[in-house]
Write a protein that holds these residues in place. Structure first.
Motif, short mmCIF file in Angstrom:
data_model
loop_
_atom_site.label_atom_id
_atom_site.label_comp_id
_atom_site.label_asym_id
_atom_site.label_seq_id
_atom_site.Cartn_x
_atom_site.Cartn_y
_atom_site.Cartn_z
N PHE A 92 0.82 -1.20 0.00
CA PHE A 92 0.00 0.00 0.00
C PHE A 92 0.86 1.26 0.00
O PHE A 92 0.62 2.19 -0.78
N GLU A 93 1.86 1.30 0.87
CA GLU A 93 2.70 2.50 0.97
C GLU A 93 3.40 2.78 -0.35
O GLU A 93 3.51 3.94 -0.77
N ALA A 94 3.88 1.74 -1.01
CA ALA A 94 4.58 1.94 -2.28
C ALA A 94 3.64 2.51 -3.34
O ALA A 94 4.01 3.45 -4.09
N ALA A 95 2.42 1.98 -3.40
CA ALA A 95 1.47 2.48 -4.40
C ALA A 95 0.94 3.86 -4.02
O ALA A 95 0.74 4.72 -4.89
N TRP A 96 0.73 4.09 -2.72
CA TRP A 96 0.21 5.37 -2.25
C TRP A 96 1.17 6.52 -2.57
O TRP A 96 0.75 7.66 -2.80
N ALA A 97 2.44 6.20 -2.60
CA ALA A 97 3.46 7.22 -2.89
C ALA A 97 3.46 7.64 -4.35
O ALA A 97 4.05 8.68 -4.71
N GLN A 98 2.81 6.87 -5.22
CA GLN A 98 2.78 7.20 -6.65
C GLN A 98 1.35 7.10 -7.17
O GLN A 98 1.00 6.19 -7.92
N PRO A 99 0.50 8.03 -6.78
CA PRO A 99 -0.91 7.94 -7.17
C PRO A 99 -1.10 8.28 -8.65
O PRO A 99 -0.26 8.96 -9.26
N PRO A 100 -2.19 7.83 -9.22
CA PRO A 100 -2.53 8.28 -10.57
C PRO A 100 -2.75 9.79 -10.59
O PRO A 100 -2.94 10.43 -9.55
N THR A 101 -2.74 10.34 -11.77
CA THR A 101 -2.98 11.78 -11.94
C THR A 101 -4.12 11.97 -12.94
O THR A 101 -4.60 11.00 -13.55
N ALA A 102 -4.50 13.20 -13.14
CA ALA A 102 -5.56 13.49 -14.10
C ALA A 102 -5.19 13.02 -15.50
O ALA A 102 -6.06 12.72 -16.33
N ALA A 103 -3.88 12.91 -15.77
CA ALA A 103 -3.44 12.45 -17.09
C ALA A 103 -3.81 10.99 -17.34
O ALA A 103 -3.85 10.54 -18.49
N ASP A 104 -4.08 10.23 -16.27
CA ASP A 104 -4.45 8.82 -16.42
C ASP A 104 -5.93 8.63 -16.73
O ASP A 104 -6.36 7.51 -17.01
N LEU A 105 -6.70 9.70 -16.66
CA LEU A 105 -8.12 9.60 -16.94
C LEU A 105 -8.38 9.55 -18.44
O LEU A 105 -7.66 10.18 -19.23
N PRO A 106 -9.37 8.80 -18.86
CA PRO A 106 -9.71 8.80 -20.29
C PRO A 106 -10.27 10.15 -20.70
O PRO A 106 -10.81 10.91 -19.87
N PRO A 107 -10.18 10.49 -21.97
CA PRO A 107 -10.75 11.77 -22.43
C PRO A 107 -12.26 11.77 -22.27
O PRO A 107 -12.92 10.73 -22.38
N ARG A 108 -12.81 12.95 -22.00
CA ARG A 108 -14.26 13.05 -21.83
C ARG A 108 -14.97 12.92 -23.18
O ARG A 108 -14.47 13.37 -24.20
#
Length: 575
Positions: free
Chosen positions: A559-575
């Protein structure tokens, strides 16, 4: 329960241990497990306490297992079916709970008549057959209940008692109408695709296939179960836990009854070692849970005793439907199921779409089901929480509310809760949904003038949520991640994120504040005290786009490893 749960002998011991605390009435026909009530009468509830252990005792008997209290059950069958006895079970009506419990007795007559029929006196046999025969003149609920008539008539036929072959065929014909495709049924004319598919529709069909192996119907039941098995395997984690979803979760290890039923019907849908492992790991997972009352009887609840999550039809004897998991005890030691070495989980895809259930399953350290939502038209208790959350987890479970005021009572994990007064919160209930690849899309409206469109997107080990919110007035929002055990947990909350232990949520739109909500106790199914990482916002009239990323992992380091590198808005699909 101090039992390794690895061998046939172990499971025989488990059946005896589960039944040992049950106290029968003087005539043997009634078992009163506790003092709470169901919607049906107390006599039917005490019949339930008597009959449900037979789902485990009948296979024990058929497989030659010993049990000291066989005479008590013979006394009960004699007393309970005698209209002149004080412990008479009563006349059955249409849609009566007695019809449900008759199935366990019919099953016992079909599986082990030498224990449950042959020792009875002729007059007692005649009365028992007449009492069971009522099921052929009563109307069942129009769902899996049609199988109860089938099982009763199979039992009566097996002992040479009067039965109704025509009624059996009509019941089976109606059940055929509930078949969908790809191994999936509906439980009646509903949207529900929950554990009633494996532990009812398939379970009873596989019993029929095992008892009537040469019939065309039996062949269909086996083929459908084989098709369903690979889908259903995705509901189980490597530690044996299954994803809690839907109603009747107090039946606990009945969740794995399907795997034993495959063995009973001779359906090697997966290698026998894998089938065996799925069943036994699941039983061992339950062994570590505080699911027993102080007198040793099973409690109402899931991971612990909790009436808050129960249905109106859960009497104190209801949890003993869990005994369905012991069906393989009817098989001899030489059966390949018992001879096989227990194997690890079958390989399952990292992502697996289940369009019939409106789900996408995410494999991993815990199994996550991303859900489009289902709707039960007859509204079982907490229907939205049991069928319409965005995500369900084999490790983190889900939560149900304790009241109608405030977020502490709402316990809205894995939901977007909306309010126009800041006190009363509404969540997704009924929705229109579809699966597009591995993205789950739904449209829903929690209240007049408020519309939501939601996309759930796997992004392992995270999942992403995007909402298009349209409102005609200002609304408050609270979006929850997974509720997590808060005993000693790291708690953090701030601008745009919140975490409680190994569960967290991150805002990807930059508009919402993080908060850790200490929800009311006894809301979560797995642990009684939880914290809920949430994102809070306020939205004026108009259209708003909300997005977040949700992470939960039982392994703190992962969890700590993944929590340190969260997704960003760039990972969202286009609207």
């Amino acid at each position: 329960m101090d039992n390794p749960l690895r061998t046939r002998d172990d499971l025989q011991d488990a059946v005896r241990a589960l039944c040992e605390p049950l106290t029968h009435s003087p005539g043997g026909a009634r078992v009163k497990v506790g003092t709470t009530a169901a919607h049906f009468d107390p006599e039917a509830a005490e019949l339930e306490g008597f009959a449900r252990p037979l789902w485990g005792l009948a296979p024990l008997a058929a497989g030659g297992g010993e049990y000291a209290d066989w005479p008590v059950y013979l006394d009960g069958l004699t007393s309970g079916s005698d209209p002149g006895h004080a412990e008479y079970w009563g006349e059955a009506r249409d849609h009566d709970q007695r019809l449900v419990e008759m199935a366990a007795i019919g099953f016992a007559l079909a599986l082990a008549p030498e224990r449950f029929w042959a020792p009875l006196r002729p007059a007692a046999q005649e009365r028992l057959a007449a009492w069971l025969g009522q099921i052929n003149h009563r109307t069942p609920a129009d769902n899996n209940w049609h199988f109860f008539r089938v099982l009763v008539n199979l039992g009566l036929e097996n002992v040479g008692a009067p039965h109704d072959p025509e009624g059996t065929e009509k019941a089976l014909d109606r059940l055929e109408e509930f078949y969908l495709a790809d191994g999936w049924y509906s439980d009646g004319a509903t949207e529900q695709r929950d554990y009633y598919i494996p532990f009812a529709m398939h379970f009873y069909g596989l019993i029929y296939a095992g008892l009537r192996p040469g019939t065309p119907r039996a062949a269909r039941f086996r083929e459908r179960a084989e098709a369903f098995a690979r889908d259903f395997a995705t509901w189980f984690a490597a530690d044996g836990a299954a994803v809690p979803y839907g109603r009747s979760l107090t039946y606990r290890f009945a969740q794995a009854a399907f795997w034993g039923a495959l063995a009973f019907a001779g359906v090697e849908a997966l290698p026998w070692g894998q089938v065996k492992g799925l069943l036994l790991r699941h039983l061992r997972w339950w062994r570590g849970r505080p699911i027993f009352q102080t007198d040793g009887t099973l409690s109402i609840g899931y991971g612990y005793a909790c009436l808050n999550m129960a249905e109106a039809y859960n009497s104190p004897g209801s949890p003993y439907w869990a005994m369905k998991a012991f069906l393989p005890l009817a098989l001899p030691e030489e059966h390949p199921f018992w001879q096989a070495e227990e194997e690890a989980m079958p390989e399952v895809p990292a992502l697996h779409a289940l369009p019939h259930a409106r789900m996408v399953m995410m494999a991993g350290p815990h199994v996550t089901a991303l859900c489009g939502g289902q709707w039960a038209s007859w509204n079982p208790r907490h229907v939205a929480e049991k069928y319409a959350k965005f995500a369900y987890s084999s490790h983190f479970g889900f939560s149900v509310p304790t009241g109608s005021v405030g977020l502490r009572q709402a316990a809205a994990d894995s939901m977007l809760a909306l309010s126009d007064d800041g006190r009363h919160w509404r969540v997704r209930e009924e929705s229109e949904s579809k699966i597009d690849g591995h993205v789950v899309h739904s449209r829903w409206s929690p209240m007049p003038g408020v519309e939501v469109e939601t996309w759930l997107i796997p992004h392992a080990p995270w999942h992403l949520r995007v909402h298009r919110l349209t409102c005609d007035r200002t609304v408050h929002s609270a979006e929850g991640g997974f509720a997590a055990d808060r005993n000693g947990a790291v708690v953090e909350a701030g601008a745009g994120s919140a975490r409680a232990g190994v569960s967290g949520i991150v805002d990807l739109g930059g508009e919402r504040a993080g908060e850790m909500i200490v929800v009311d106790p006894n809301t979560n199914l797995i642990v009684p005290r939880t914290g809920l990482p949430s994102l809070l916002g306020e939205h004026p009239p108009g259209e708003h786009w909300l997005a977040c990323a949700v992470l939960a992992d039982p392994d703190p380091a992962a969890f700590e490893a993944a929590w340190a590198q969260p997704p960003t808005a760039a990972d969202l699909p286009p609207r």
